[in-house]
Design a protein around this motif. Sequence first.
Motif, PDB file in Angstrom:
ATOM      1  N   HIS A  89       0.817  -1.220   0.000  1.00 35.71           N
ATOM      2  CA  HIS A  89       0.000   0.000   0.000  1.00 35.71           C
ATOM      3  C   HIS A  89       0.848   1.266   0.000  1.00 35.71           C
ATOM      4  CE1 HIS A  89      -2.791  -3.063   1.720  1.00 35.71           C
ATOM      5  NE2 HIS A  89      -3.616  -2.474   0.883  1.00 35.71           N
ATOM      6  N   GLU A  90       2.147   1.104  -0.047  1.00 34.06           N
ATOM      7  CA  GLU A  90       3.083   2.231  -0.065  1.00 34.06           C
ATOM      8  C   GLU A  90       2.763   3.225   1.047  1.00 34.06           C
ATOM      9  OE1 GLU A  90       2.949   3.409  -4.253  1.00 34.06           O
ATOM     10  OE2 GLU A  90       4.686   2.125  -4.601  1.00 34.06           O
ATOM     11  N   ARG A  91       2.702   2.705   2.269  1.00 39.62           N
ATOM     12  CA  ARG A  91       2.394   3.593   3.396  1.00 39.62           C
ATOM     13  C   ARG A  91       3.064   3.108   4.669  1.00 39.62           C
ATOM     14  NH1 ARG A  91      -3.892   1.661   3.645  1.00 39.62           N
ATOM     15  NH2 ARG A  91      -3.598  -0.197   4.912  1.00 39.62           N
ATOM     16  N   ILE A  92       3.422   4.083   5.495  1.00 40.50           N
ATOM     17  CA  ILE A  92       3.819   3.791   6.877  1.00 40.50           C
ATOM     18  C   ILE A  92       2.538   3.579   7.673  1.00 40.50           C
ATOM     19  CG2 ILE A  92       4.622   4.938   8.996  1.00 40.50           C
ATOM     20  CD1 ILE A  92       7.007   4.052   7.600  1.00 40.50           C
ATOM     21  N   GLU A  93       2.546   2.557   8.491  1.00 41.42           N
ATOM     22  CA  GLU A  93       1.440   2.375   9.426  1.00 41.42           C
ATOM     23  C   GLU A  93       1.988   2.584  10.823  1.00 41.42           C
ATOM     24  OE1 GLU A  93      -1.027  -0.975   6.899  1.00 41.42           O
ATOM     25  OE2 GLU A  93      -0.857  -1.175   9.086  1.00 41.42           O
ATOM     26  N   MET A  94       1.413   3.507  11.552  1.00 39.65           N
ATOM     27  CA  MET A  94       1.788   3.673  12.959  1.00 39.65           C
ATOM     28  C   MET A  94       0.776   2.891  13.780  1.00 39.65           C
ATOM     29  SD  MET A  94       3.629   7.165  13.914  1.00 39.65           S
ATOM     30  CE  MET A  94       2.204   8.022  14.515  1.00 39.65           C
ATOM     31  N   ARG A  95       1.315   2.187  14.736  1.00 42.58           N
ATOM     32  CA  ARG A  95       0.471   1.356  15.589  1.00 42.58           C
ATOM     33  C   ARG A  95       0.903   1.508  17.039  1.00 42.58           C
ATOM     34  NH1 ARG A  95       1.892  -3.980  12.184  1.00 42.58           N
ATOM     35  NH2 ARG A  95       1.320  -3.205  10.124  1.00 42.58           N
ATOM     36  N   LEU A  96       0.011   1.126  17.953  1.00 42.22           N
ATOM     37  CA  LEU A  96       0.333   1.033  19.373  1.00 42.22           C
ATOM     38  C   LEU A  96       0.038  -0.388  19.804  1.00 42.22           C
ATOM     39  CD1 LEU A  96      -1.186   4.410  20.625  1.00 42.22           C
ATOM     40  CD2 LEU A  96       1.244   3.774  20.697  1.00 42.22           C
ATOM     41  N   ALA A  97       1.040  -1.051  20.383  1.00 43.91           N
ATOM     42  CA  ALA A  97       0.871  -2.457  20.770  1.00 43.91           C
ATOM     43  C   ALA A  97       0.776  -2.551  22.294  1.00 43.91           C
ATOM     44  CB  ALA A  97       2.064  -3.271  20.270  1.00 43.91           C
ATOM     45  N   ALA A  98      -0.250  -3.246  22.756  1.00 43.57           N
ATOM     46  CA  ALA A  98      -0.440  -3.407  24.214  1.00 43.57           C
ATOM     47  C   ALA A  98       0.709  -4.230  24.791  1.00 43.57           C
ATOM     48  CB  ALA A  98      -1.773  -4.110  24.480  1.00 43.57           C
ATOM     49  N   GLY A  99       1.229  -3.779  25.937  1.00 44.19           N
ATOM     50  CA  GLY A  99       2.380  -4.467  26.548  1.00 44.19           C
ATOM     51  C   GLY A  99       1.980  -5.725  27.310  1.00 44.19           C
ATOM     52  N   HIS A 100       0.724  -5.817  27.692  1.00 50.85           N
ATOM     53  CA  HIS A 100       0.269  -6.969  28.492  1.00 50.85           C
ATOM     54  C   HIS A 100      -1.252  -7.079  28.347  1.00 50.85           C
ATOM     55  CE1 HIS A 100      -1.078  -3.944  31.445  1.00 50.85           C
ATOM     56  NE2 HIS A 100       0.079  -3.346  31.172  1.00 50.85           N
ATOM     57  N   ASP A 101      -1.788  -8.211  28.788  1.00 52.27           N
ATOM     58  CA  ASP A 101      -3.249  -8.379  28.789  1.00 52.27           C
ATOM     59  C   ASP A 101      -3.854  -7.371  29.769  1.00 52.27           C
ATOM     60  OD1 ASP A 101      -2.881 -10.586  27.218  1.00 52.27           O
ATOM     61  OD2 ASP A 101      -3.342 -12.057  28.777  1.00 52.27           O
ATOM     62  N   HIS A 102      -4.872  -6.660  29.334  1.00 52.82           N
ATOM     63  CA  HIS A 102      -5.569  -5.780  30.283  1.00 52.82           C
ATOM     64  C   HIS A 102      -6.937  -5.371  29.738  1.00 52.82           C
ATOM     65  CE1 HIS A 102      -3.594  -2.969  27.526  1.00 52.82           C
ATOM     66  NE2 HIS A 102      -4.503  -2.082  27.865  1.00 52.82           N
ATOM     67  N   SER A 103      -7.766  -4.847  30.624  1.00 55.28           N
ATOM     68  CA  SER A 103      -9.073  -4.318  30.216  1.00 55.28           C
ATOM     69  C   SER A 103      -9.006  -2.806  30.295  1.00 55.28           C
ATOM     70  CB  SER A 103     -10.172  -4.798  31.171  1.00 55.28           C
ATOM     71  OG  SER A 103     -10.236  -6.204  31.118  1.00 55.28           O
ATOM     72  N   VAL A 104      -9.674  -2.145  29.349  1.00 59.28           N
ATOM     73  CA  VAL A 104      -9.725  -0.679  29.358  1.00 59.28           C
ATOM     74  C   VAL A 104     -11.183  -0.265  29.522  1.00 59.28           C
ATOM     75  CG1 VAL A 104      -9.248   1.433  28.060  1.00 59.28           C
ATOM     76  CG2 VAL A 104      -7.746  -0.552  27.789  1.00 59.28           C
ATOM     77  N   ARG A 105     -11.394   0.595  30.497  1.00 58.05           N
ATOM     78  CA  ARG A 105     -12.752   1.121  30.699  1.00 58.05           C
ATOM     79  C   ARG A 105     -12.888   2.392  29.851  1.00 58.05           C
ATOM     80  NH1 ARG A 105     -14.139   5.172  33.937  1.00 58.05           N
ATOM     81  NH2 ARG A 105     -12.050   5.149  34.803  1.00 58.05           N
ATOM     82  N   LEU A 106     -13.964   2.429  29.044  1.00 52.42           N
ATOM     83  CA  LEU A 106     -14.254   3.639  28.283  1.00 52.42           C
ATOM     84  C   LEU A 106     -15.507   4.230  28.926  1.00 52.42           C
ATOM     85  CD1 LEU A 106     -13.731   2.094  24.723  1.00 52.42           C
ATOM     86  CD2 LEU A 106     -12.229   3.760  25.815  1.00 52.42           C
ATOM     87  N   GLY A 107     -15.291   5.072  29.946  1.00 42.61           N
ATOM     88  CA  GLY A 107     -16.405   5.551  30.771  1.00 42.61           C
ATOM     89  C   GLY A 107     -17.513   6.191  29.944  1.00 42.61           C
ATOM     90  N   ALA A 108     -17.128   7.069  28.994  1.00 43.98           N
ATOM     91  CA  ALA A 108     -18.143   7.808  28.233  1.00 43.98           C
ATOM     92  C   ALA A 108     -18.971   6.885  27.344  1.00 43.98           C
ATOM     93  CB  ALA A 108     -17.469   8.886  27.395  1.00 43.98           C
ATOM     94  N   LEU A 109     -18.441   5.716  27.026  1.00 44.66           N
ATOM     95  CA  LEU A 109     -19.192   4.769  26.177  1.00 44.66           C
ATOM     96  C   LEU A 109     -19.831   3.674  27.024  1.00 44.66           C
ATOM     97  CD1 LEU A 109     -17.035   6.076  24.154  1.00 44.66           C
ATOM     98  CD2 LEU A 109     -17.342   4.013  22.817  1.00 44.66           C
ATOM     99  N   ASP A 110     -19.563   3.731  28.327  1.00 40.05           N
ATOM    100  CA  ASP A 110     -20.090   2.726  29.245  1.00 40.05           C
ATOM    101  C   ASP A 110     -19.715   1.317  28.770  1.00 40.05           C
ATOM    102  OD1 ASP A 110     -21.325   2.075  31.532  1.00 40.05           O
ATOM    103  OD2 ASP A 110     -23.377   2.128  30.744  1.00 40.05           O
TER     104      ASP A 110
END
Length: 334
Positions: free
Chosen positions: A255-276
């Motif tokens: 695709h001739e593109r750089i992809e920036m990503r963020l990789a989780a360092g460990h198993d975890h849950s994320v709470r998204l309060g505003a989305l409940d």
Amino acid sequence: MRVSEQTDRLASSVVTPDRAVATLTDDVRAGLLSRPRWLPAKYFYDDHGSELFEAICATPAYYPSRAEEALLAAHAGSIVEAASPDHMLELGSGSSRKTRHLLAACDRLGRHPVYWPFDVSAQMMLDAGADLVGRYPWLSVHALIGDYTGGLGRLPLPHSGRRLIVFLGGTLGNFEPAAAIAMLREIAALMRADDRLLLGLDRVKDRGRLEAAYDDAEGVTAAFNRNVLTVLNRELDADFPVADYRHRAVFDTEHERIEMRLAAGHDHSVRLGALDTVIDMAAGEEIVTEFSHKFTPASIERLLAAAGLAATAHHEAEGGDYSLVLAGRADGDG
Ligand code: SAH
Ligand code: AVI
């Protein structure tokens, strides 16, 4: 007196979108709750993210900004002469740092356009505008605050006068291909026969230099990337463990593109309060945070043609590192 004179020449408006723009909550619902997980790149640019982008531009590895600036320094005069603008509209203007070369050329050539920077990051744009009106007594700046993906149909630009539309930094490369063409078509719709678009685009090159540019040794790009999670924590009452995410920058040759990503360092849950809602991230699971497409002379020509535009001048950095293209409507009317 001086301050009030400057204020008189610096105005701002919030742009009314032509169409509904997804909210952060909509985007997070669509992107983070799906697989692969993704986030739109525009959320990088809170005040801190805009400062981090400026710091990226100063790193030795991030060549695009320097390459573009050198092209502007060398060719601003011919660009201003060719475009003879009465109005200069800049999309994603940020700090307007490189635009200064165009304004300096306007000053030298006695061409005095009104400058219309358009950015979602209001503070940086207003600071830059205040600085610019202090620098040039002839300059009026009208800052447009908003999201350009909401459309360009309701900008308060006057109908008369020649327009130079400026889109620098390779920012069009942050759009996916169909969206980039759609954006260029909207730009073309603002243009009449004599109007010009000045477009900066980064070029395909060897993987090593590309990936290094997006993973600088000082860790500034990593901080910029992670900052998007800080934005989500603040805006959505979320609890991403920001420091535990690893920054990644990978060149996708297909695709001739750089992809920036963020990789989780460990198993975890994320709470998204505003989305409940809670999302479960597995160790190593990635969130795609940005595409940065790279171009060739042929793909630039195709992109412009698909939007009804054609290059009138193409300035290339040494070794073909970067392209600065001046374009007009292909049909020459409008
Ligand atoms: N043109 C400058 C800045 C590039 S960084 C340069 O070349 O250095 C990208 C800029 O686009 C940032 O200032 C960011 O706030 C702005 N931006 C990103 N997405 C946007 C959107 N959807 N609408 C308006 N501005 C946006
Ligand atoms: C603004 N945009 C063109 C930059 C780019 O190169 O895609 C944003 C950026 N992301 C990481 N470094 C710089």
